[in-house]
Design a protein around this motif. Structure first.
Motif, PDB file in Angstrom:
ATOM      1  N   SER A   1       0.796  -1.232   0.000  1.00  0.00           N
ATOM      2  CA  SER A   1       0.000   0.000   0.000  1.00  0.00           C
ATOM      3  C   SER A   1       0.826   1.279   0.000  1.00  0.00           C
ATOM      4  N   PHE A   2       1.928   1.291   0.755  1.00  0.00           N
ATOM      5  CA  PHE A   2       2.624   2.555   0.992  1.00  0.00           C
ATOM      6  C   PHE A   2       4.041   2.623   0.431  1.00  0.00           C
ATOM      7  N   TYR A   3       4.676   1.493   0.147  1.00  0.00           N
ATOM      8  CA  TYR A   3       6.054   1.513  -0.331  1.00  0.00           C
ATOM      9  C   TYR A   3       6.048   1.500  -1.852  1.00  0.00           C
ATOM     10  N   ARG A   4       5.563   2.616  -2.427  1.00  0.00           N
ATOM     11  CA  ARG A   4       5.410   2.767  -3.871  1.00  0.00           C
ATOM     12  C   ARG A   4       5.990   4.103  -4.310  1.00  0.00           C
ATOM     13  N   CYS A   5       6.361   4.150  -5.557  1.00  0.00           N
ATOM     14  CA  CYS A   5       6.818   5.417  -6.133  1.00  0.00           C
ATOM     15  C   CYS A   5       5.627   6.374  -6.174  1.00  0.00           C
ATOM     16  N   PRO A   6       5.788   7.586  -5.654  1.00  0.00           N
ATOM     17  CA  PRO A   6       4.667   8.539  -5.692  1.00  0.00           C
ATOM     18  C   PRO A   6       4.364   9.056  -7.098  1.00  0.00           C
ATOM     19  N   HIS A   7       5.274   8.836  -8.035  1.00  0.00           N
ATOM     20  CA  HIS A   7       5.081   9.336  -9.398  1.00  0.00           C
ATOM     21  C   HIS A   7       4.389   8.313 -10.297  1.00  0.00           C
ATOM     22  N   CYS A   8       4.958   7.109 -10.364  1.00  0.00           N
ATOM     23  CA  CYS A   8       4.404   6.099 -11.283  1.00  0.00           C
ATOM     24  C   CYS A   8       3.578   5.029 -10.559  1.00  0.00           C
ATOM     25  N   LYS A   9       3.552   5.091  -9.230  1.00  0.00           N
ATOM     26  CA  LYS A   9       2.751   4.174  -8.383  1.00  0.00           C
ATOM     27  C   LYS A   9       3.196   2.718  -8.466  1.00  0.00           C
ATOM     28  N   THR A  10       4.413   2.471  -8.935  1.00  0.00           N
ATOM     29  CA  THR A  10       4.951   1.117  -9.003  1.00  0.00           C
ATOM     30  C   THR A  10       5.578   0.761  -7.653  1.00  0.00           C
ATOM     31  N   ALA A  11       5.406  -0.485  -7.222  1.00  0.00           N
ATOM     32  CA  ALA A  11       5.998  -0.937  -5.971  1.00  0.00           C
ATOM     33  C   ALA A  11       7.518  -0.869  -6.077  1.00  0.00           C
ATOM     34  N   LEU A  12       8.139  -0.341  -5.033  1.00  0.00           N
ATOM     35  CA  LEU A  12       9.596  -0.217  -5.021  1.00  0.00           C
ATOM     36  C   LEU A  12      10.235  -1.533  -4.582  1.00  0.00           C
ATOM     37  N   PRO A  13      11.478  -1.766  -4.972  1.00  0.00           N
ATOM     38  CA  PRO A  13      12.165  -2.988  -4.536  1.00  0.00           C
ATOM     39  C   PRO A  13      12.286  -3.015  -3.016  1.00  0.00           C
ATOM     40  N   THR A  14      12.028  -4.173  -2.422  1.00  0.00           N
ATOM     41  CA  THR A  14      12.024  -4.267  -0.965  1.00  0.00           C
ATOM     42  C   THR A  14      13.388  -4.600  -0.385  1.00  0.00           C
ATOM     43  N   LYS A  15      14.321  -5.024  -1.207  1.00  0.00           N
ATOM     44  CA  LYS A  15      15.660  -5.339  -0.707  1.00  0.00           C
ATOM     45  C   LYS A  15      16.517  -4.086  -0.697  1.00  0.00           C
ATOM     46  N   GLY A  16      17.304  -3.944   0.353  1.00  0.00           N
ATOM     47  CA  GLY A  16      18.238  -2.832   0.432  1.00  0.00           C
ATOM     48  C   GLY A  16      17.595  -1.555   0.917  1.00  0.00           C
ATOM     49  N   ALA A  17      18.363  -0.491   0.822  1.00  0.00           N
ATOM     50  CA  ALA A  17      17.920   0.825   1.285  1.00  0.00           C
ATOM     51  C   ALA A  17      16.971   1.464   0.269  1.00  0.00           C
ATOM     52  N   LEU A  18      16.346   2.531   0.691  1.00  0.00           N
ATOM     53  CA  LEU A  18      15.464   3.290  -0.187  1.00  0.00           C
ATOM     54  C   LEU A  18      16.296   3.906  -1.302  1.00  0.00           C
ATOM     55  N   PRO A  19      15.956   3.639  -2.558  1.00  0.00           N
ATOM     56  CA  PRO A  19      16.753   4.209  -3.661  1.00  0.00           C
ATOM     57  C   PRO A  19      16.566   5.721  -3.766  1.00  0.00           C
ATOM     58  N   GLU A  20      17.543   6.373  -4.352  1.00  0.00           N
ATOM     59  CA  GLU A  20      17.464   7.824  -4.563  1.00  0.00           C
ATOM     60  C   GLU A  20      16.426   8.164  -5.633  1.00  0.00           C
ATOM     61  N   LYS A  21      16.393   7.325  -6.685  1.00  0.00           N
ATOM     62  CA  LYS A  21      15.468   7.521  -7.793  1.00  0.00           C
ATOM     63  C   LYS A  21      14.664   6.253  -7.993  1.00  0.00           C
ATOM     64  N   CYS A  22      13.466   6.410  -8.527  1.00  0.00           N
ATOM     65  CA  CYS A  22      12.634   5.259  -8.841  1.00  0.00           C
ATOM     66  C   CYS A  22      13.310   4.455  -9.949  1.00  0.00           C
ATOM     67  N   PRO A  23      13.468   3.136  -9.767  1.00  0.00           N
ATOM     68  CA  PRO A  23      14.108   2.339 -10.812  1.00  0.00           C
ATOM     69  C   PRO A  23      13.246   2.154 -12.060  1.00  0.00           C
ATOM     70  N   TYR A  24      11.993   2.567 -12.004  1.00  0.00           N
ATOM     71  CA  TYR A  24      11.082   2.364 -13.122  1.00  0.00           C
ATOM     72  C   TYR A  24      10.850   3.642 -13.932  1.00  0.00           C
ATOM     73  N   CYS A  25      10.620   4.764 -13.245  1.00  0.00           N
ATOM     74  CA  CYS A  25      10.346   6.009 -13.977  1.00  0.00           C
ATOM     75  C   CYS A  25      11.493   7.015 -13.875  1.00  0.00           C
ATOM     76  N   ASP A  26      12.511   6.707 -13.088  1.00  0.00           N
ATOM     77  CA  ASP A  26      13.719   7.521 -12.931  1.00  0.00           C
ATOM     78  C   ASP A  26      13.460   8.896 -12.305  1.00  0.00           C
ATOM     79  N   GLU A  27      12.329   9.044 -11.610  1.00  0.00           N
ATOM     80  CA  GLU A  27      12.030  10.287 -10.900  1.00  0.00           C
ATOM     81  C   GLU A  27      12.689  10.258  -9.515  1.00  0.00           C
TER      82      GLU A  27
END
Length: 83
Positions: free
Chosen positions: A53-79
């Motif tokens: 529900s909550f660990y998603r990119c606010p721009h493209c709404k894709t679920a973020l990878p759960t392994k590791g730290a929070l990425p600087e940029k979305c791996p899907y939309c590069d925002e």
């Protein structure tokens, strides 16, 4: 809910569920074992719900990878992701 808070909450919930499941191995009563395992499953479902529900990119709404730290940029939309 911020992405960093959602990530930390998800990780804490997974740890609690793991501890509950591990504790069930050390309990001799079948009733207590069952209660601990059911509690572990319920807590794990809560962690999955937070992640979905909550660990998603606010721009493209894709679920973020759960392994590791929070990425600087979305791996899907590069925002850029907010902290």
């Amino acid at each position: 809910m911020s992405l960093e808070f959602a990530r930390r909450l998800k990780n804490i919930v997974y740890i609690v569920a793991s501890v509950l499941a591990a504790a069930s191995f050390f309990v001799t009563s079948m009733t207590a074992k069952t209660v601990l395992l059911i509690a572990a499953v319920v807590v794990m479902i809560g962690g999955i719900a937070v992640s979905v529900s909550f660990y998603r990119c606010p721009h493209c709404k894709t679920a973020l990878p759960t392994k590791g730290a929070l990425p600087e940029k979305c791996p899907y939309c590069d925002e850029q992701l907010p902290k």
